[in-house]
Enzyme design. Structure first.
Site, PDB file in Angstrom:
ATOM      1  N   GLY A 114      -2.976  25.583  67.854  1.00 24.79           N
ATOM      2  CA  GLY A 114      -2.491  26.695  68.568  1.00 24.79           C
ATOM      3  C   GLY A 114      -3.166  27.006  69.762  1.00 24.79           C
ATOM      4  O   GLY A 114      -3.055  27.742  70.611  1.00 24.79           O
ATOM      5  N   ASP A 117      10.773  17.507  77.065  1.00 21.33           N
ATOM      6  CA  ASP A 117      10.348  18.473  76.757  1.00 21.33           C
ATOM      7  C   ASP A 117       9.219  19.272  77.728  1.00 21.33           C
ATOM      8  O   ASP A 117       9.056  20.371  77.799  1.00 21.33           O
ATOM      9  CB  ASP A 117       9.637  18.891  75.410  1.00 21.33           C
ATOM     10  CG  ASP A 117       8.386  17.937  75.006  1.00 21.33           C
ATOM     11  OD1 ASP A 117       8.718  16.733  75.137  1.00 21.33           O
ATOM     12  OD2 ASP A 117       7.322  18.271  74.859  1.00 21.33           O
ATOM     13  N   ASN A 118       8.881  18.276  78.995  1.00 16.13           N
ATOM     14  CA  ASN A 118       8.109  18.998  79.644  1.00 16.13           C
ATOM     15  C   ASN A 118       8.788  18.840  81.032  1.00 16.13           C
ATOM     16  O   ASN A 118       8.241  18.756  82.308  1.00 16.13           O
ATOM     17  CB  ASN A 118       6.892  17.970  79.948  1.00 16.13           C
ATOM     18  CG  ASN A 118       5.989  18.038  78.874  1.00 16.13           C
ATOM     19  OD1 ASN A 118       5.851  19.158  78.075  1.00 16.13           O
ATOM     20  ND2 ASN A 118       5.023  17.129  78.465  1.00 16.13           N
ATOM     21  N   ASP A 163       3.778  22.057  82.783  1.00 16.17           N
ATOM     22  CA  ASP A 163       2.969  21.484  81.614  1.00 16.17           C
ATOM     23  C   ASP A 163       2.030  20.386  82.045  1.00 16.17           C
ATOM     24  O   ASP A 163       2.007  19.324  81.846  1.00 16.17           O
ATOM     25  CB  ASP A 163       3.954  20.945  80.521  1.00 16.17           C
ATOM     26  CG  ASP A 163       4.399  22.005  79.599  1.00 16.17           C
ATOM     27  OD1 ASP A 163       4.117  22.998  79.841  1.00 16.17           O
ATOM     28  OD2 ASP A 163       4.735  21.717  78.466  1.00 16.17           O
TER      29      ASP A 163
HETATM   30  P1  AMP Z   1       2.549  18.781  75.322  1.00 15.99           P
HETATM   31  O1  AMP Z   1       2.017  17.332  74.992  1.00 15.99           O
HETATM   32  O2  AMP Z   1       1.534  19.483  75.696  1.00 15.99           O
HETATM   33  O3  AMP Z   1       3.502  18.977  76.071  1.00 15.99           O
HETATM   34  O4  AMP Z   1       2.768  19.261  73.827  1.00 15.99           O
HETATM   35  C1  AMP Z   1       4.013  18.842  73.137  1.00 15.99           C
HETATM   36  C2  AMP Z   1       4.421  19.608  71.893  1.00 15.99           C
HETATM   37  O5  AMP Z   1       2.940  19.751  70.991  1.00 15.99           O
HETATM   38  C3  AMP Z   1       4.616  20.913  72.265  1.00 15.99           C
HETATM   39  O6  AMP Z   1       5.549  21.416  71.317  1.00 15.99           O
HETATM   40  C4  AMP Z   1       3.032  21.654  71.983  1.00 15.99           C
HETATM   41  O7  AMP Z   1       3.524  23.166  71.959  1.00 15.99           O
HETATM   42  C5  AMP Z   1       2.732  21.326  71.081  1.00 15.99           C
HETATM   43  N1  AMP Z   1       1.132  21.138  71.089  1.00 15.99           N
HETATM   44  C6  AMP Z   1       0.395  20.698  71.865  1.00 15.99           C
HETATM   45  N2  AMP Z   1      -0.847  20.761  71.678  1.00 15.99           N
HETATM   46  C7  AMP Z   1      -0.794  22.004  70.640  1.00 15.99           C
HETATM   47  C8  AMP Z   1      -1.950  22.476  70.013  1.00 15.99           C
HETATM   48  N3  AMP Z   1      -2.974  22.420  70.272  1.00 15.99           N
HETATM   49  N4  AMP Z   1      -1.163  23.489  68.925  1.00 15.99           N
HETATM   50  C9  AMP Z   1      -0.176  23.552  68.714  1.00 15.99           C
HETATM   51  N5  AMP Z   1       0.798  22.903  69.377  1.00 15.99           N
HETATM   52  C10 AMP Z   1       0.485  21.955  70.382  1.00 15.99           C
HETATM   53 MG    MG Z   2       4.663  20.354  76.962  1.00 15.40          MG
END
Ligand code: AMP
Ligand code: MG
Length: 494
Positions: free
Chosen positions: A129, A259-260, A269
């Site tokens: 988180g 998702d980005n 993102d």
């Molecule tokens: P991202 O690669 O940053 O776009 O994240 C992809 C998914 O992983 C999204 O659902 C984010 O909310 C989740 N996520 C990334 N880093 C974390 C983290 N440190 N804690 C919780 N969820 C994460």
């Molecule tokens: Mg993301």
């Protein structure tokens, strides 16, 4: 109404919050408060953006914004929530994702305000988180740098640090970045409800987006009155234009998962992004991207692929495959036209033309052959174009093999001579930035911030806020990257 488990403090009041996303209902999110961090401190603040949101007392300690945006105090009117979405990651369906560390607080002045790194949510999966200081500073600086370059993007209001330890490859410390955008709805939000056969929610979401952001889709005659096909077309067009802008400044996003991808065609993102140093179309900025899916030159193709995923997700609403395909077909002509226009402007021409596109492509081939520094080439060329003196070595000096560039400069100069009224060196100077957020510049600001010196973040922010204005005292920010820059490895770890 959403219950906020934290009580607002006496002084956390006043500002008028709205929350239209929350009106979608509980199929779309889980309401929860941020998890506090110990002893928060400011790392970077964007007073100009704060002011546009109606926040005038931003950095006044008595205002309580530090505690609120650290996630330690929920102000009256804030209704923090984590939204649910799904998506395709690296080309593969990843199922449910959601805001695993982001919380949408609500809207100020029509803009959504979101904390990133605010603690665990039901969508955190294996994550903690949190976000680390390093990636939070990068996101903060890059959002504002992109905005100053005129590229559609989420904005960044502040970065707040805490000495809370966070484990990544090594131990780091936590930070919370406050992001601002008209909406943080992603392609993945639509994929989520479509994949789960929740077509009522899918329609509700699409209507929400159309009514708020694309009202013209209700009266678009091109798709037989189908507002969802029109929405797909509008998103396709915005995405194509955004990616054309990325390519024009050498911006590599790094993780173009669905998702980005913003439904508003905003750059969102910021993770392992990079502005190219030496021009290499195959450059992969994300060390977690082993197959180069998101290499620089592949970004337009990937955007198109992602739009197909969005089209697939919207199909239950569009209800006509041919219409969806028609909407998606906008991508190629819009991207091509926007790229040509951007390239023409880089060369000083307000309008695109075949000879100018050919000149641009020839320049890119020369740059690629020797991995010449992208930003410095275009900036030097912009100055060179003022007099077009073949004896001025500033551009040719960037190349080892100078025959190619000499011939090209001559050709470019001749084209300008034959079209003097169409050309403007000023347009070049206002199109080709002097300052971009190179990896090593971010890295130096991060190192200083780790030692609690935040002045470099502020200074870099101020330089990047005027990327076309050369200031002699900041010449180092416009210089070649040092040798160690090539060794900076940025992965998905953030
Ligand atoms: P991202 O690669 O940053 O776009 O994240 C992809 C998914 O992983 C999204 O659902 C984010 O909310 C989740 N996520 C990334 N880093 C974390 C983290 N440190 N804690 C919780 N969820 C994460
Ligand atoms: Mg993301």
């Amino acid at each position: 109404m959403i219950d906020c488990p934290l009580q607002p403090t006496e002084r956390a009041r006043s500002t008028l919050w709205e929350h239209r996303f929350a009106s979608l209902g509980e199929d779309f999110f889980v309401a929860l408060a941020p998890t506090p961090v110990p002893s928060p401190y400011w790392v970077g603040t964007n007073a100009a953006l704060a002011s546009t949101l109606g926040i005038e007392d931003f950095s006044d300690p008595a205002s309580g914004w530090l505690e609120s945006l650290a996630g330690n105090v929920v102000r009256t009117g804030m209704r923090p929530l984590a939204s649910v979405y799904s998506g395709h990651q690296f080309g593969v369906w990843a199922g449910q994702l959601g805001d695993g560390r982001a919380l949408l607080l609500g809207e100020l002045a029509g803009q959504e305000v979101q904390l990133k790194g605010a603690g665990l949510t039901p969508f955190s999966r294996m994550g903690d988180g949190r976000a680390v200081l390093r990636s939070s500073i990068r996101e903060y600086l890059c959002s504002e740098a992109m905005h100053a370059l005129g590229i559609p993007t989420s904005r960044a209001l502040c970065v707040i640090g805490s000495d809370l330890p966070v484990r990544r490859e090594s131990m780091e410390t936590a930070a919370v970045v406050t992001r601002v955008a008209p909406s943080f709805i992603r392609f993945g939000h639509f994929e989520h409800f479509s994949h789960n056969d929740q077509h009522l929610q899918l329609k509700q979401l699409a209507d929400f987006v159309v009514d708020r952001f694309y009202p013209e889709c209700r009266s678009d005659g091109r798709f037989g009155g189908n507002p969802y096909a029109s929405l797909l077309q509008a998103v396709t067009e915005r995405t194509a234009r955004m990616v054309a802008q990325w390519q024009a400044v050498g911006f590599c996003h790094g993780v173009m998962n669905t998702d980005n991808m913003s439904i508003l065609g905003l750059t969102i993102d910021y993770g392992p992004f990079q502005f190219l140093d030496g021009y290499d179309p195959d450059h992969i900025c994300n060390h977690s991207d082993h197959h180069g899916r998101y290499a620089f030159a592949r970004q337009p193709q990937v955007a198109y692929w992602n739009l197909y995923c969005l089209g697939q997700a919207l199909l239950p609403l569009i209800d006509d495959q041919a219409l969806a395909v028609q909407a998606l077909e906008t991508f190629k002509p819009v991207f091509a036209a926007e790229s040509s226009r951007r390239m023409a402007a880089k060369l000083g021409f307000a309008a695109a033309s075949e000879p100018v596109s050919a000149l641009g492509n020839a320049a890119l081939s020369l740059l690629a052959a020797e991995k010449v520094d992208f930003t410095i080439f275009w900036r030097r060329l912009s100055h060179w174009a003022v007099r077009r003196d073949m004896a001025d070595p500033s551009v040719r000096d960037l190349f080892m093999d100078q025959r190619g560039i000499d011939a090209w400069l001559l050709q470019f100069s001749e084209h300008v001579t034959h079209n003097p009224l169409a050309h403007s060196a000023d347009l070049m100077l206002g199109t080709n930035p002097c300052y971009v957020l190179r990896n090593h510049l971010g890295e130096l600001a991060i190192r200083a911030a780790r030692a609690k010196d935040f002045s470099q973040v502020a200074q870099l922010q101020s330089v990047l806020a005027q990327p076309f204005v050369e200031r002699p005292e900041f010449a180092a920010y416009a210089d070649f990257p040092p040798g160690w820059a090539a060794g900076i490895a940025i992965s998905c770890s953030s």
